[in-house]
Write a protein that holds these residues in place. Structure first.
Motif, PDB file in Angstrom:
ATOM      1  N   ARG A   1      44.429  40.644  33.576  1.00  0.00           N
ATOM      2  CA  ARG A   1      43.864  39.812  34.650  1.00  0.00           C
ATOM      3  C   ARG A   1      44.694  39.928  35.921  1.00  0.00           C
ATOM      4  NH1 ARG A   1      42.368  33.939  32.786  1.00  0.00           N
ATOM      5  NH2 ARG A   1      41.636  33.959  34.923  1.00  0.00           N
ATOM      6  N   GLN A   2      46.030  39.951  35.784  1.00  0.00           N
ATOM      7  CA  GLN A   2      46.877  40.071  36.958  1.00  0.00           C
ATOM      8  C   GLN A   2      46.688  41.448  37.612  1.00  0.00           C
ATOM      9  OE1 GLN A   2      51.046  39.676  36.198  1.00  0.00           O
ATOM     10  NE2 GLN A   2      51.571  39.613  38.345  1.00  0.00           N
TER      11      GLN A   2
ATOM     12  N   SER B   1      51.750  35.789  36.029  1.00  0.00           N
ATOM     13  CA  SER B   1      50.641  34.915  35.695  1.00  0.00           C
ATOM     14  C   SER B   1      51.097  33.892  34.650  1.00  0.00           C
ATOM     15  CB  SER B   1      49.500  35.752  35.135  1.00  0.00           C
ATOM     16  OG  SER B   1      48.546  34.956  34.505  1.00  0.00           O
TER      17      SER B   1
ATOM     18  N   HIS C   1      42.280  44.350  43.082  1.00  0.00           N
ATOM     19  CA  HIS C   1      41.183  43.876  43.927  1.00  0.00           C
ATOM     20  C   HIS C   1      41.706  43.504  45.313  1.00  0.00           C
ATOM     21  CE1 HIS C   1      38.230  41.276  45.713  1.00  0.00           C
ATOM     22  NE2 HIS C   1      37.353  41.495  44.743  1.00  0.00           N
TER      23      HIS C   1
ATOM     24  N   VAL D   1      46.205  39.859  27.824  1.00  0.00           N
ATOM     25  CA  VAL D   1      45.080  39.364  28.618  1.00  0.00           C
ATOM     26  C   VAL D   1      45.561  38.939  30.003  1.00  0.00           C
ATOM     27  CG1 VAL D   1      43.402  37.485  28.809  1.00  0.00           C
ATOM     28  CG2 VAL D   1      43.625  38.726  26.665  1.00  0.00           C
ATOM     29  N   GLY D   2      46.677  38.235  30.058  1.00  0.00           N
ATOM     30  CA  GLY D   2      47.236  37.833  31.347  1.00  0.00           C
ATOM     31  C   GLY D   2      47.639  39.022  32.199  1.00  0.00           C
TER      32      GLY D   2
ATOM     33  N   LYS E   1      43.974  43.329  37.531  1.00  0.00           N
ATOM     34  CA  LYS E   1      42.677  43.351  38.203  1.00  0.00           C
ATOM     35  C   LYS E   1      42.729  42.588  39.519  1.00  0.00           C
ATOM     36  CE  LYS E   1      39.612  43.980  34.287  1.00  0.00           C
ATOM     37  NZ  LYS E   1      38.517  43.420  33.501  1.00  0.00           N
ATOM     38  N   ARG E   2      43.418  41.442  39.515  1.00  0.00           N
ATOM     39  CA  ARG E   2      43.540  40.656  40.739  1.00  0.00           C
ATOM     40  C   ARG E   2      44.344  41.427  41.784  1.00  0.00           C
ATOM     41  NH1 ARG E   2      45.201  35.984  38.691  1.00  0.00           N
ATOM     42  NH2 ARG E   2      47.368  36.571  38.744  1.00  0.00           N
TER      43      ARG E   2
END
Length: 75
Positions: A64-65, A8, A71, A60-61, A67-68
């Motif tokens: 987020r990565q 990310s 998902h 944080v990155g 979770k992506r």
């Protein structure tokens, strides 16, 4: 089979900021060890703020990565 994406941009940004903060910490310690007592304020601020800010941005990155990735792997 699904190809994995690269890092990310937040992770890369956090890594660069963290590395700059660590470099500032090393410079501060080496200047202090060489006998300097009045170190530049901007250098002390960089050493104190860049390292934790870079760590937070990178984490944080990373979250987020993850979770992506989690998902998209469940679909």
């Amino acid at each position: 089979m699904r190809e994995r994406e690269g890092k990310s941009p937040l992770i890369n940004t956090g890594l660069v900021i963290f590395a700059l903060g660590l470099l500032a910490v090393v410079v501060v310690f080496s200047m202090f060890a060489s006998g300097m007592s009045n170190l530049p304020l901007w250098l002390m601020i960089c050493a104190g703020l860049l390292t934790p800010v870079g760590l937070v941005i990178g984490l944080v990155g990373l979250v987020r990565q993850h979770k992506r990735f989690a998902h998209t792997s469940t679909e």
